[in-house]
Design a protein around this motif. Structure first.
Motif, PDB file in Angstrom:
ATOM      1  N   VAL A 428       0.847  -1.194   0.000  1.00  0.00           N
ATOM      2  CA  VAL A 428       0.000   0.000   0.000  1.00  0.00           C
ATOM      3  C   VAL A 428       0.880   1.241   0.000  1.00  0.00           C
ATOM      4  O   VAL A 428       1.718   1.415   0.896  1.00  0.00           O
ATOM      5  N   PRO A 429       0.733   2.132  -1.004  1.00  0.00           N
ATOM      6  CA  PRO A 429       1.489   3.388  -0.977  1.00  0.00           C
ATOM      7  C   PRO A 429       1.070   4.255   0.209  1.00  0.00           C
ATOM      8  O   PRO A 429      -0.113   4.350   0.538  1.00  0.00           O
ATOM      9  N   VAL A 430       2.048   4.860   0.848  1.00  0.00           N
ATOM     10  CA  VAL A 430       1.803   5.687   2.035  1.00  0.00           C
ATOM     11  C   VAL A 430       1.914   7.159   1.660  1.00  0.00           C
ATOM     12  O   VAL A 430       2.921   7.586   1.083  1.00  0.00           O
ATOM     13  N   LYS A 431       0.881   7.923   1.996  1.00  0.00           N
ATOM     14  CA  LYS A 431       0.911   9.356   1.740  1.00  0.00           C
ATOM     15  C   LYS A 431       1.775  10.048   2.797  1.00  0.00           C
ATOM     16  O   LYS A 431       1.620   9.805   4.002  1.00  0.00           O
ATOM     17  N   ILE A 432       2.674  10.917   2.331  1.00  0.00           N
ATOM     18  CA  ILE A 432       3.580  11.626   3.235  1.00  0.00           C
ATOM     19  C   ILE A 432       3.382  13.121   3.050  1.00  0.00           C
ATOM     20  O   ILE A 432       3.638  13.661   1.965  1.00  0.00           O
ATOM     21  N   ALA A 433       2.920  13.787   4.093  1.00  0.00           N
ATOM     22  CA  ALA A 433       2.655  15.221   4.011  1.00  0.00           C
ATOM     23  C   ALA A 433       3.967  16.010   3.982  1.00  0.00           C
ATOM     24  O   ALA A 433       4.884  15.753   4.768  1.00  0.00           O
ATOM     25  N   ASN A 434       4.046  16.944   3.049  1.00  0.00           N
ATOM     26  CA  ASN A 434       5.157  17.897   2.966  1.00  0.00           C
ATOM     27  C   ASN A 434       6.517  17.234   2.747  1.00  0.00           C
ATOM     28  O   ASN A 434       7.543  17.762   3.178  1.00  0.00           O
ATOM     29  N   LEU A 435       6.522  16.101   2.067  1.00  0.00           N
ATOM     30  CA  LEU A 435       7.793  15.468   1.717  1.00  0.00           C
ATOM     31  C   LEU A 435       8.425  16.235   0.568  1.00  0.00           C
ATOM     32  O   LEU A 435       7.809  16.420  -0.477  1.00  0.00           O
ATOM     33  N   ASP A 436       9.661  16.651   0.733  1.00  0.00           N
ATOM     34  CA  ASP A 436      10.374  17.419  -0.289  1.00  0.00           C
ATOM     35  C   ASP A 436      11.668  16.686  -0.612  1.00  0.00           C
ATOM     36  O   ASP A 436      12.710  16.920  -0.001  1.00  0.00           O
ATOM     37  N   GLY A 437      11.603  15.772  -1.572  1.00  0.00           N
ATOM     38  CA  GLY A 437      12.764  14.983  -1.940  1.00  0.00           C
ATOM     39  C   GLY A 437      12.380  13.516  -2.097  1.00  0.00           C
ATOM     40  O   GLY A 437      11.210  13.141  -2.008  1.00  0.00           O
ATOM     41  N   ARG A 438      13.384  12.683  -2.339  1.00  0.00           N
ATOM     42  CA  ARG A 438      13.167  11.249  -2.539  1.00  0.00           C
ATOM     43  C   ARG A 438      13.689  10.469  -1.347  1.00  0.00           C
ATOM     44  O   ARG A 438      14.787  10.735  -0.849  1.00  0.00           O
ATOM     45  N   ILE A 439      12.902   9.506  -0.871  1.00  0.00           N
ATOM     46  CA  ILE A 439      13.311   8.687   0.275  1.00  0.00           C
ATOM     47  C   ILE A 439      14.410   7.718  -0.153  1.00  0.00           C
ATOM     48  O   ILE A 439      14.235   6.952  -1.103  1.00  0.00           O
ATOM     49  N   GLU A 440      15.516   7.734   0.567  1.00  0.00           N
ATOM     50  CA  GLU A 440      16.641   6.839   0.303  1.00  0.00           C
ATOM     51  C   GLU A 440      16.668   5.664   1.271  1.00  0.00           C
ATOM     52  O   GLU A 440      17.123   4.575   0.921  1.00  0.00           O
ATOM     53  N   ALA A 441      16.223   5.879   2.490  1.00  0.00           N
ATOM     54  CA  ALA A 441      16.238   4.820   3.505  1.00  0.00           C
ATOM     55  C   ALA A 441      15.100   5.045   4.472  1.00  0.00           C
ATOM     56  O   ALA A 441      14.649   6.179   4.673  1.00  0.00           O
ATOM     57  N   VAL A 442      14.620   3.959   5.087  1.00  0.00           N
ATOM     58  CA  VAL A 442      13.496   4.040   6.014  1.00  0.00           C
ATOM     59  C   VAL A 442      13.756   3.127   7.204  1.00  0.00           C
ATOM     60  O   VAL A 442      14.228   1.999   7.050  1.00  0.00           O
ATOM     61  N   ARG A 443      13.478   3.630   8.406  1.00  0.00           N
ATOM     62  CA  ARG A 443      13.532   2.834   9.627  1.00  0.00           C
ATOM     63  C   ARG A 443      12.331   3.232  10.494  1.00  0.00           C
ATOM     64  O   ARG A 443      12.152   4.411  10.808  1.00  0.00           O
ATOM     65  N   VAL A 444      11.539   2.241  10.865  1.00  0.00           N
ATOM     66  CA  VAL A 444      10.364   2.496  11.698  1.00  0.00           C
ATOM     67  C   VAL A 444      10.706   2.135  13.139  1.00  0.00           C
ATOM     68  O   VAL A 444      11.365   1.129  13.397  1.00  0.00           O
ATOM     69  N   SER A 445      10.254   2.950  14.068  1.00  0.00           N
ATOM     70  CA  SER A 445      10.516   2.674  15.478  1.00  0.00           C
ATOM     71  C   SER A 445       9.762   1.424  15.916  1.00  0.00           C
ATOM     72  O   SER A 445       8.786   1.005  15.284  1.00  0.00           O
ATOM     73  N   ALA A 446      10.209   0.830  17.004  1.00  0.00           N
ATOM     74  CA  ALA A 446       9.588  -0.406  17.490  1.00  0.00           C
ATOM     75  C   ALA A 446       8.113  -0.210  17.811  1.00  0.00           C
ATOM     76  O   ALA A 446       7.305  -1.131  17.640  1.00  0.00           O
ATOM     77  N   ASP A 447       7.730   0.981  18.273  1.00  0.00           N
ATOM     78  CA  ASP A 447       6.334   1.220  18.633  1.00  0.00           C
ATOM     79  C   ASP A 447       5.439   1.409  17.407  1.00  0.00           C
ATOM     80  O   ASP A 447       4.219   1.433  17.528  1.00  0.00           O
ATOM     81  N   GLY A 448       6.030   1.560  16.227  1.00  0.00           N
ATOM     82  CA  GLY A 448       5.244   1.724  15.011  1.00  0.00           C
ATOM     83  C   GLY A 448       4.614   3.084  14.847  1.00  0.00           C
ATOM     84  O   GLY A 448       3.826   3.299  13.926  1.00  0.00           O
ATOM     85  N   VAL A 449       4.968   4.027  15.703  1.00  0.00           N
ATOM     86  CA  VAL A 449       4.331   5.342  15.711  1.00  0.00           C
ATOM     87  C   VAL A 449       5.193   6.397  15.029  1.00  0.00           C
ATOM     88  O   VAL A 449       4.682   7.388  14.521  1.00  0.00           O
ATOM     89  N   ARG A 450       6.520   6.179  14.991  1.00  0.00           N
ATOM     90  CA  ARG A 450       7.416   7.162  14.384  1.00  0.00           C
ATOM     91  C   ARG A 450       8.259   6.482  13.313  1.00  0.00           C
ATOM     92  O   ARG A 450       8.603   5.304  13.431  1.00  0.00           O
ATOM     93  N   ILE A 451       8.599   7.256  12.298  1.00  0.00           N
ATOM     94  CA  ILE A 451       9.364   6.716  11.177  1.00  0.00           C
ATOM     95  C   ILE A 451      10.510   7.670  10.866  1.00  0.00           C
ATOM     96  O   ILE A 451      10.328   8.885  10.834  1.00  0.00           O
ATOM     97  N   ALA A 452      11.705   7.116  10.686  1.00  0.00           N
ATOM     98  CA  ALA A 452      12.893   7.894  10.334  1.00  0.00           C
ATOM     99  C   ALA A 452      13.174   7.681   8.852  1.00  0.00           C
ATOM    100  O   ALA A 452      13.217   6.544   8.375  1.00  0.00           O
TER     101      ALA A 452
END
Length: 584
Positions: A428-452
């Protein structure tokens, strides 16, 4: 001690790295103090460990002291405020002296104790007038800027980052059932001014504005300490008794233990608190509930594995291999097809229960799901990328503590962030508000609430943190979005690798403008703890950390796969290998 040489003034904000052990005591105004001495004395008093800024108030007129609220905000400047030379009056027909306060902001800490990055110019002023004193006329400040202003090094000496804990909001979607874990909400308190009481008060005030959309508290609205409670301290057995106001009186046992769990986890970040047990009391002094440190984990999980069994990496044969997290053994292939070498891999992510893994093919265009507990077939790819270049394609995947999988497709024509419910099904594509650029890497926190996210724009890559929001009707697949993006590690011009390294902390690899590559810890609110730089390592390409902060860092560098045990230097594990990861 030198016995000759010139004297040199030292600014209050210029202190060595060992400043955490330094205590500063404010001095009262001297007799016949000049306006310049009053201003400088007031600014120095702001950097002291005076609990209520009582000494700083001695530099103010009575009216100014009544109107000054030091808790409204703390402004952090790069090098402390510069005062310049004062001027007569303020241009408004008033007498007295006016002094500008200028500098470059680093951040502000608001009334919620939340740290917010801010690089704007700071331009304020203080105004002084002469008042009648016991020894005649004396200069005092009659207009003062809001809150407290100090330099960055003083801020790191005085203030302490503490995680408050709140429950993740229950998802209404198909994968949102069951007990939600606790989420760390970092705030700053003055570390020598009754940190236990201040942490409890901050917890009762509720989550910070940035996080409140995705977390909730079990404390009823309006719950505070019982009127008249000045300080809290554990007894000789480590038991902390917390009297609450009438808002908590009707709370039942189950909800009360969840409230106590929030408090216990919050106080565990105060390493010197010694709190082993919390008792919550009604306003009349009767017991609401008692919860011990040992039982708290069964009431509310922080979604972090206490001791991951293994660390993982891709070996020179492009297989997923594992090595014990607690000792230095040679890596061995994982069980299942991802460890057989039949499907060459360039990266992988292991689920937090260490029963499944997601592997990205060597060309970066396919993501496979494989079992680590059986020898079943891989099957068809779960995700396919249409990227033309192997340098693009799929990023290293990331599992959250809910069992969902995340991966970025870096296809230049259609870059997107994808979410797989429980690691399976249609991405499922995820909508990201105010993203300016291309995502190179993703890490989600253990709680699933925050994403780096590492976001690339104009050839430079920055670290950004966002909230993961889940909405939708009960029983249906939730709608996933990322909102509230904010930059972390702003001092780094280029960030090349990162990993979560605790409830609210990340380890990042990057370089400052004109500088060399370095590794350091940063908080997810963008702040940098004192002494956050790690031992140097040559040519770091990837970094992995566990949310269990006792586990060693693992990195892919010019020396191969290396580990950094606590209190030691980097140690080589294998010469050939790449893409090291912990579960998650």
């Amino acid at each position: 001690m030198p016995d000759s040489g010139n004297l040199k003034a030292v600014d209050a904000s210029q202190r060595p790295d060992s400043q955490s052990q330094v205590r500063v005591y404010a001095m009262p105004p001297g007799e016949d103090a000049s306006p310049e001495e009053i201003v400088q004395g007031f600014l120095e008093a702001l950097t002291s460990d005076d609990p209520d800024f009582a000494m700083a108030r001695k530099y103010l007129t009575k009216e100014a002291s009544k109107g000054w609220d030091p808790d409204v905000q703390t402004t952090v400047l790069e090098n402390g405020p510069s005062t310049g030379s004062g001027s007569v009056g303020d241009g408004g027909g008033q007498t007295g002296r006016s002094f500008p306060l200028t500098g470059r902001k680093v951040a502000t800490v608001d009334k919620e104790h939340a740290y917010q990055l801010d690089n704007a110019a700071y331009n304020q002023s203080v105004h002084l007038s002469q008042q009648d004193g016991p020894n005649g006329k004396e200069w005092r400040i009659d207009r003062v800027p809001p809150g407290v202003v100090l330099g960055q090094s003083d801020f790191q000496r005085i203030y302490w980052s503490v995680n408050k804990y709140y429950f993740a909001t229950r998802s209404t979607g198909a994968s949102g059932g069951g007990q939600e874990g606790l989420v760390a909400d970092p705030v700053y308190i003055r570390q020598r001014i009754d940190p236990v009481t201040e942490s409890v008060k901050a917890l009762l005030d509720g989550p910070t504005t940035w996080l409140e959309q995705v977390v909730g508290t079990r404390f009823p609205t309006g719950t505070h300490l019982k009127a008249g409670t000045k300080t809290l301290a554990p007894d000789d057995q480590g038991k902390l008794t917390v009297p609450l106001n009438a808002k908590a009186d009707p709370i039942g046992q189950e909800r009360c233990t969840e409230m106590a769990a929030q408090m216990l986890f919050t106080l565990q970040d105060l390493t010197s608190s010694g709190v082993q047990e919390v008792e919550l009391q009604r306003r009349n002094g009767s017991q609401l509930c008692v919860l011990s440190k040992e039982r708290a984990e069964s009431v509310a999980s922080r979604r972090t594995p206490e001791h991951p069994d293994y660390q993982y990496l891709i070996d020179d044969k492009r297989r997923l291999v594992q090595m014990p997290a607690a000792r230095k053994d040679d890596p061995v292939p994982v069980r299942g097809k991802l460890g057989s070498g039949g499907q060459p891999l360039r990266s992988a992510a292991v689920s937090r229960d260490e029963e499944r893994a997601a592997g990205v093919s060597l060309d970066g265009r396919s993501l496979y799901m494989g079992s680590l507990v059986s020898d079943g077939p891989l099957g068809k790819p779960e995700v396919r990328s249409k990227a033309k270049s192997e340098e693009d394609g799929l990023s290293t995947p990331s599992w959250d503590g809910r069992g969902d999988l995340w991966v970025a497709d870096r296809d230049l024509k259609r870059p997107r962030l994808l979410w797989l419910d429980q690691g399976a099904g249609e991405p499922v594509p995820v909508k990201i508000a105010n993203l300016d650029g291309r995502i190179e890497a993703v890490r989600v926190s253990a709680d699933g609430v925050r994403i780096a996210l590492l976001v690339k724009k104009d050839g430079k890559t920055s670290l950004q943190i966002g909230r993961v929001e889940r909405t939708g009707a009960k029983g249906e697949q939730p709608v996933i979005s990322v909102d509230g993006l904010r930059r972390a590690a702003p001092q780094m011009e280029e960030v090349t690798a990162m990993s979560w390294a605790g409830g609210s902390r990340l380890v990042v690899v990057g370089r400052e403008s004109g500088g060399v590559q370095q590794m350091r810890y940063v908080q997810c609110d963008g702040s940098v703890p004192a002494g956050a730089t790690l031992p140097g390592l040559t040519g770091v390409k990837e970094i992995a950390a566990s949310e269990d902060e006792r586990q060693p860092l693992v990195a892919h560098s010019d020396d191969g796969i290396v580990r950094l045990p606590t209190g030691a230097q980097w140690q080589t594990v294998v010469k050939e290998g790449s893409a090291p990861v912990y579960p998650g």
